[in-house]
Design a protein around this motif. Structure first.
Motif, short mmCIF file in Angstrom:
data_model
loop_
_atom_site.label_atom_id
_atom_site.label_comp_id
_atom_site.label_asym_id
_atom_site.label_seq_id
_atom_site.Cartn_x
_atom_site.Cartn_y
_atom_site.Cartn_z
N THR A 94 -8.27 -0.09 -7.56
CA THR A 94 -8.49 -1.35 -8.29
C THR A 94 -9.95 -1.38 -8.73
OG1 THR A 94 -9.03 -2.54 -6.25
CG2 THR A 94 -6.72 -2.53 -6.93
N ALA A 137 -12.03 -1.24 -5.18
CA ALA A 137 -11.67 -0.53 -3.96
C ALA A 137 -10.72 0.63 -4.24
CB ALA A 137 -11.04 -1.49 -2.95
N ILE A 138 -10.71 1.58 -3.30
CA ILE A 138 -9.71 2.64 -3.27
C ILE A 138 -8.99 2.54 -1.94
CG2 ILE A 138 -9.26 5.12 -3.32
CD1 ILE A 138 -11.83 5.49 -4.85
N GLU A 139 -7.67 2.40 -1.99
CA GLU A 139 -6.86 2.32 -0.77
C GLU A 139 -6.06 3.61 -0.61
OE1 GLU A 139 -3.14 -0.22 1.18
OE2 GLU A 139 -3.86 -0.67 -0.84
N GLN A 140 -6.21 4.25 0.53
CA GLN A 140 -5.40 5.43 0.83
C GLN A 140 -4.12 4.98 1.52
OE1 GLN A 140 -5.71 9.27 3.75
NE2 GLN A 140 -7.49 8.90 2.44
N ILE A 141 -2.98 5.48 1.04
CA ILE A 141 -1.68 5.08 1.55
C ILE A 141 -1.26 5.98 2.70
CG2 ILE A 141 0.74 4.66 0.96
CD1 ILE A 141 -1.36 2.81 -0.42
N HIS A 176 -3.36 7.34 -3.40
CA HIS A 176 -4.46 6.39 -3.42
C HIS A 176 -4.19 5.35 -4.52
CE1 HIS A 176 -6.18 9.92 -1.46
NE2 HIS A 176 -7.17 9.17 -1.01
N GLU A 204 5.26 5.01 3.64
CA GLU A 204 5.16 3.91 2.69
C GLU A 204 5.95 4.23 1.42
OE1 GLU A 204 3.70 0.91 2.90
OE2 GLU A 204 3.12 1.29 4.99
N ARG A 245 -4.20 -0.98 -12.74
CA ARG A 245 -4.68 -0.26 -11.57
C ARG A 245 -4.15 1.16 -11.62
NH1 ARG A 245 -1.39 -3.24 -6.64
NH2 ARG A 245 0.45 -3.82 -7.84
#
Length: 208
Positions: A114, A117-121, A111, A125, A97
Motif C-alpha cells: 500500500t 507499508a509492505i505486508e508479507q503474507i 507481499h 492464507e 495496491r
C-alpha cells in the motif's frame, strides 16, 4: 476492475488474475478489453495489482529497473499522485495496491503493498481482490470455501503436474462462476505457480 485470487502455502504460492481491463473515458462510459495480461514476471516472481491499471504498470516499471522492494510504498504513492494530476480524482486510483511475490529465507512469499507499508503474507492464507461494490462471495461461496479448505503445500502432491492440475481446476471453477455474475470479470485468466525450485505462468482459456 480486476478479480485476483492469491494463495500462500508453506512452500509455494499461486496467483491468478482475470484478463479484462476497463478503461473509463468519463464518469459513465467505459471500454472493455478482454485480452489483457495482468500478471507480470519480475526477477522475484510475479507482480500484479488492483485499482488503476496505469498506476500498477508504472510502479512495476520501477521494480523491473532495479528499485528496492522497500521503496515500493513511496513509489506507489508517487505514481498515484502523478495519475491524479493527469486524470483528476478517481476512486480506482485511490484503492490501487500491489500484490507480488518475492524470495525469503523461508521460500517465496506473497507481499501486499500500500502507500505506506509492505505486508508479507504467511502460510495458510487465501486472499481475493475484486471490483468495488461487488459481492464476489455470493457468486461462488461453495467453490471459494472448498479452495480454502484444500490449501496444501506443493510437497503434498506427488508430481508438479498434479499440483498444477488440482489448483488450476479449482481456480477455473471460481472464474467461471464469477464471470456468469459480473460481465467485467472474464472466465479466462492467467495463473502463476511458484515454489522454491519452480516459477511458471500460463493462460487458462477456461472455455465453456
Amino acid at each position: 476492475m480486476t478479480f485476483i485470487i492469491a494463495m500462500q502455502a508453506e512452500d509455494s504460492l499461486i496467483v491468478s488474475a482475470d484478463n479484462t481491463t476497463i478503461a473509463f473515458s468519463n464518469r459513465t462510459a467505459f471500454r472493455r478489453n478482454i485480452a489483457s495480461r495482468k500478471l507480470h514476471d519480475w526477477s522475484g516472481g510475479v507482480f500484479t495489482g488492483t485499482g488503476e491499471y496505469g498506476v500498477v504498470q508504472h510502479t512495476l516499471g520501477h521494480l523491473i529497473h532495479g528499485a528496492a522492494l522497500s521503496s515500493l510504498p513511496a513509489l506507489l504513492a508517487h505514481e498515484k499522485e502523478h495519475r491524479r494530476q493527469e486524470a483528476g480524482p478517481n476512486e480506482q486510483i485511490d484503492i490501487t495496491r500491489l500484490i507480488l511475490s518475492a524470495p525469503t529465507p523461508h521460500g517465496p512469499r506473497l507481499h501486499i503493498v500500500t502507500d505506506d507499508a509492505i505486508e508479507q503474507i504467511g502460510p495458510g492464507e487465501l486472499l481475493m481482490f475484486f471490483p468495488l461494490d461487488y459481492d464476489f462471495f455470493a457468486a461462488s461461496s461453495e467453490a471459494i470455501s472448498d479452495l480454502n479448505a484444500t490449501l496444501r503445500p506443493k510437497s503434498a502432491f506427488a508430481t508438479l503436474d498434479e499440483w498444477i492440475s488440482f489448483y488450476a481446476g479449482k481456480f477455473a471453477e471460481i472464474y467461471t462462476l464469477q464471470s456468469e455474475n459480473n460481465e467485467l470479470i472474464s472466465r479466462s485468466f492467467h495463473v502463476h505457480f511458484q515454489a522454491e525450485e519452480q516459477s511458471l505462468m500460463f493462460f487458462a482459456e477456461n472455455s465453456p
